[in-house]
Design an enzyme around this catalytic site. Structure first.
Site, PDB file in Angstrom:
ATOM      1  N   ASP A   3      37.061  -6.161  24.296  1.00 22.05           N
ATOM      2  CA  ASP A   3      36.522  -4.875  23.842  1.00 22.05           C
ATOM      3  C   ASP A   3      37.676  -4.049  23.304  1.00 22.05           C
ATOM      4  OD1 ASP A   3      33.635  -3.340  24.686  1.00 22.05           O
ATOM      5  OD2 ASP A   3      35.280  -2.108  23.914  1.00 22.05           O
ATOM      6  N   PHE A  59       3.786  -3.893  32.112  1.00 23.43           N
ATOM      7  CA  PHE A  59       3.889  -2.990  30.964  1.00 23.43           C
ATOM      8  C   PHE A  59       2.572  -2.290  30.640  1.00 23.43           C
ATOM      9  CE2 PHE A  59       8.221  -3.039  29.266  1.00 23.43           C
ATOM     10  CZ  PHE A  59       8.769  -3.872  30.225  1.00 23.43           C
ATOM     11  N   GLY A 103      11.215   5.045  26.172  1.00 24.90           N
ATOM     12  CA  GLY A 103      12.530   5.437  25.651  1.00 24.90           C
ATOM     13  C   GLY A 103      13.484   4.281  25.829  1.00 24.90           C
ATOM     14  N   CYS A 115      16.505   0.136  23.541  1.00 25.97           N
ATOM     15  CA  CYS A 115      15.954  -0.991  22.777  1.00 25.97           C
ATOM     16  C   CYS A 115      14.631  -0.700  22.067  1.00 25.97           C
ATOM     17  CB  CYS A 115      15.770  -2.188  23.694  1.00 25.97           C
ATOM     18  SG  CYS A 115      17.337  -2.867  24.229  1.00 25.97           S
ATOM     19  N   ARG A 166      19.734   7.150  26.911  1.00 25.32           N
ATOM     20  CA  ARG A 166      19.484   6.984  25.478  1.00 25.32           C
ATOM     21  C   ARG A 166      17.990   7.026  25.170  1.00 25.32           C
ATOM     22  NH1 ARG A 166      23.007   1.797  24.150  1.00 25.32           N
ATOM     23  NH2 ARG A 166      22.685   1.454  26.372  1.00 25.32           N
TER      24      ARG A 166
END
Ligand code: UDX
Length: 477
Positions: free
Chosen positions: A30, A251, A259, A262, A329
């Site tokens: 990284d 699901f 949210g 992905c 996110r």
């Protein structure tokens, strides 16, 4: 076999550590040197169930190490590229600049016979493009490019890696196929399916899976609206739908809208790459639009129920986009809280893991060490994230500390009966005004009830990831 993983964010880190744990020598690479040195010291850089013990274990056995020096790639037989492919805000497409940059940078170090594996989620045709870049940069090199999409859920990523429903390998030559067979033999021996297909099908299957799941969540959210209007209970409707093996129970948990890192990104990217190919992905487009509008409507719902929120004090429980993670996110909270603040509310918030990430993005929020502390003197409590520990808060304790009566339970975590008994107004998702809130009653042999009709305190037991349960610290305070 020596493996290199370029990009030690969420996917790269979990992939590298799980491969190292199975005995492969893994170089994590990284460009962020601070991140590498923290990882080399055994410090987990993200919150993920089981991550720190796994990291410490592979470091102790010297199966993994982290560096910013790309030259270690020259040792690797397989190089996984797991850099981010965020949404390009101008076009809605996946931004592939980081991926292209890394491929160019690593090209000089690749050894002959290497397989470069695209782990990042990418539009169809990207593997082919990566092969083109490499051919141009290294005309001398014997290499192959393969696709190996990930299906890891945050909060249960290590468990998902080790017990995947399938491992998808998109290959265009025998060499890559043989390497995947050797790499994943450990998991195949334990029952995981290894599926080989073309790189294009592998790329498409990742977007298709995420778009389908996002659509499934959005569908049950739409049914929740219908239940509210018609006097039904979406928890019953979801359980009954889920008993159909063709549909399945997972699901189908109604909530404030999906949210995360992905679903929003991948649905948008699928729509854009379909449009580029002349295909109108109208179902996925509708899913994206419905989810956006749902997130906005959640704020309006709070404002309307409270008769406006000017000078109202609201306690928000849960900022992360879902339980088991510190990731915020595309979390509903990032949209909803500013909207409530604009309308005049003051926000007191709590999250077991996400407060430090959220504090940078949500100004003028006061942060509290426990849910009950956040609720002190509030006109309303608004639950946004399905941290299981929130379900353990006695509504009567909330009622004692609040000054108002509204409990907006946007994950249907609390028992309606207990909330009412505490004298609070339970505003949940997908339950019409006439709904009694009783449990779904099932008569069948015990083994047939599994997953469909187990009840706790009169409400269905949700499908929480076990890791999320373990990871959630006490929030009752
Ligand atoms: C997802 C995919 O599940 C995973 O396979 C892929 O690799 C990455 O994207 P993740 O983003 O970690 O994983 O979260 P997921 O558990 O799928 O949830 C996504 C969003 O949908 C969350 O906001 C969650 O709260 C919401 N959701 C999920 C619901 O509202 N209801 C549900 O029934 C399931």
């Amino acid at each position: 076999m020596i493996v290199a993983v370029v990009g030690t964010g969420y996917v790269g880190l979990i992939t590298g550590l799980c491969l190292a744990d199975a005995g492969f020598r893994v170089h994590g690479i990284d460009r962020n040197e601070v991140l590498c040195s923290r990882l080399n010291s055994g410090i987990a850089t993200i919150h993920e169930a089981g991550l720190e013990p796994l990291l410490k274990r592979v470091l102790r056995r010297e199966f993994a190490s982290f560096t910013s020096d790309l030259s270690v790639i020259s040792e690797a037989d397989m190089v996984f590229v797991a850099v981010g492919t965020p949404t390009d805000e101008r076009t809605g497409e996946a931004d592939l600049s980081a991926l292209r940059g890394v491929v160019v940078e690593m090209a000089p170090f690749l050894k002959s016979g290497v397989t470069v594996v695209v782990k990042s989620t990418v539009p169809v045709g990207t593997n082919r493009a990566v092969a083109g870049i490499l051919r141009e940069a290294r005309p001398d090199l014997d290499f192959s490019v393969a696709s190996n999409p990930e299906f890891l859920r945050e909060g249960s990523a290590i468990q998902d890696f080790n017990h995947a429903d399938r491992i998808v390998c998109g290959v265009s030559d025998e060499a890559a196929r043989r390497k995947f067979t050797a790499l994943y033999a450990h998991w195949v021996a334990r029952g995981t399916t290894l599926a080989f297909t073309s790189p294009e099908n592998a790329e498409l299957s990742k977007y298709a899976a995420n778009a389908f799941l996002a659509m499934k969540v959005t569908f049950i959210n739409e049914m929740a609206d219908l239940c509210e209007a018609a006097g039904g209970d979406v928890e019953h409707v979801a359980a009954l739908m889920g008993m159909d093996a063709r549909i399945g129970r997972s699901f189908l948990q109604a909530g404030p809208g999906y949210g995360g890192s992905c679903f929003p990104k991948d649905t948008n990217a699928l729509v854009s790459s379909a449009a580029k190919l002349g295909v109108d992905a109208s179902l996925v487009r509708a899913t994206v639009a419905a989810n956006e509008s749902r997130k906005r409507r959640m704020a309006e719902r709070v404002i309307a129920a409270l008769g406006g929120v000017a000078d109202k004090r609201i306690a928000v429980l849960g900022i992360a986009f879902k339980a088991g993670t510190d990731d915020v996110r595309d979390s509903v909270s990032l949209e909803l809280l500013p909207r409530l603040q604009e309308a005049g509310a003051s926000i007191r918030a709590h999250d077991p893991k996400a407060m430090s990430a959220a504090a940078k993005l949500l100004p003028d929020v006061s942060w509290h060490e426990s849910a009950l502390e956040a609720a002190v003197g509030c006109d309303a409590v608004l639950l946004l994230t399905d941290w299981p520990d929130y379900a353990l808060i006695p509504p009567v304790a909330l009622a004692k500390t609040m000054r108002g009566k509204h409990l907006f339970d946007f994950r249907n975590l609390f028992s309606a009966a207990e909330v009412s008994a505490a004298g609070l107004l339970h505003v949940s998702i997908g339950r019409g005004a006439d709904v009694g809130g009783g449990p779904l009653e099932i008569e069948s042999a015990p083994q047939q009830q599994e997953g469909a009709a187990i009840h706790l305190l009169g409400r269905p037991v949700r499908e929480f990831a076990p890791q999320a349960l373990e990871a959630a610290p006490s929030v009752v305070g």
